[in-house]
Design a protein around this motif. Structure first.
Motif, PDB file in Angstrom:
ATOM      1  N   VAL A 261      -2.318   8.742   4.213  1.00  0.00           N
ATOM      2  CA  VAL A 261      -3.729   8.475   5.307  1.00  0.00           C
ATOM      3  C   VAL A 261      -3.853   9.387   6.420  1.00  0.00           C
TER       4      VAL A 261
ATOM      5  N   PRO B  21      -5.754   1.173   6.979  1.00  0.00           N
ATOM      6  CA  PRO B  21      -5.246   0.746   5.705  1.00  0.00           C
ATOM      7  C   PRO B  21      -4.634  -0.674   5.644  1.00  0.00           C
TER       8      PRO B  21
ATOM      9  N   GLU C 224     -10.207   5.516   8.032  1.00  0.00           N
ATOM     10  CA  GLU C 224      -9.781   4.153   7.404  1.00  0.00           C
ATOM     11  C   GLU C 224      -8.510   3.528   7.888  1.00  0.00           C
TER      12      GLU C 224
ATOM     13  N   ILE D 290       0.876  -1.393  -0.085  1.00  0.00           N
ATOM     14  CA  ILE D 290       0.158   0.095   0.121  1.00  0.00           C
ATOM     15  C   ILE D 290       0.905   1.397   0.112  1.00  0.00           C
TER      16      ILE D 290
END
Length: 229
Positions: free
Chosen positions: A115, A172, A170, A111
């Protein structure tokens, strides 16, 4: 008075850390080889991101046995600042300087994106220039960033306010308790998966990582390059 950026075989964010501290913050910084066996003359240590030793066995598992690691362990025991980002965080857990472990992302994919994080503890050496519960944005780039620890360890981390950064909104990678960064009990060792060194210049569109390094320079009594001269 200067900061050591440790370079392992496979490190690839060592330059990022060096430039964030030296070029942006004006700190006295020096690259230190994994082959070195002491940290004489340094007053803070940085472990960069990357893929030390190709991430063979487990991320950080081989780096943990590098020549420099006993010196880093002793450095931490003396209460001096030690910071690890991404692979550096993984190395710190493998070395036992931080509890828990980083496992493969729940998605089983690498990823790379920015964020949102919540600053849970702004009373560490690294976070005094943030506000508590402030939401910031930092880049992540990892395949093995899911923080894991047993229930007892997680409870201790929460009780002792060792969770410094938490994913906001979120999650991740599947980290338990949304943990993105923690300290040791003494508060002088910080490990985190996001990359603050990649968010220190306006030209990059993000300055949210800069205050971490400024906090360290202020609280760690680390002198600037100008003062060294």
């Amino acid at each position: 008075m200067k900061i050591a950026v440790v370079v392992f075989p496979g490190s690839n964010c060592d330059i990022d850390l060096f430039e964030a501290l030296h070029t942006v913050c004006g700190a006295a910084v020096e690259y230190v080889s994994h082959k070195r066996d002491n940290l004489d003359g340094f007053d803070a240590v940085m472990l960069p991101g990357g893929f030390s030793y190709g991430d063979y066995l487990r991320c950080g598992a081989i780096a943990r046995f590098s020549n420099i690691m006993p010196a880093i362990v002793e450095f931490a025991k003396q209460g001096k600042p030690v910071f690890g980002t991404c692979n550096g965080f993984q190395i710190l857990t493998e070395a036992g300087l931080l509890p828990g472990a980083l496992k493969q992302n729940d998605s089983l994919k690498f990823i790379c994106k920015t964020v949102s994080l919540t600053v849970e503890n702004n009373q560490t050496l690294f976070t005094t220039q943030y506000k508590k519960k402030e939401t910031i944005a930092l880049p992540i780039a990892h395949a093995d960033g899911s923080y894991y620890a047993d229930e007892e360890t997680l409870a201790e981390l929460e009780e002792n306010h060792q969770v410094v950064f938490r994913y906001a909104g979120e999650n991740p990678n599947g980290s338990l308790n949304n943990i993105a960064g923690i300290t040791n009990k003494a508060g002088n060792v910080l490990g985190m998966m996001p990359h603050p060194e990649r968010a220190v210049e306006a030209i990059l569109g993000n300055l949210d990582g800069l205050r971490l390094f400024k906090s360290l320079l202020e609280n760690g009594k680390v002198t600037t390059e100008e003062a060294v001269r």
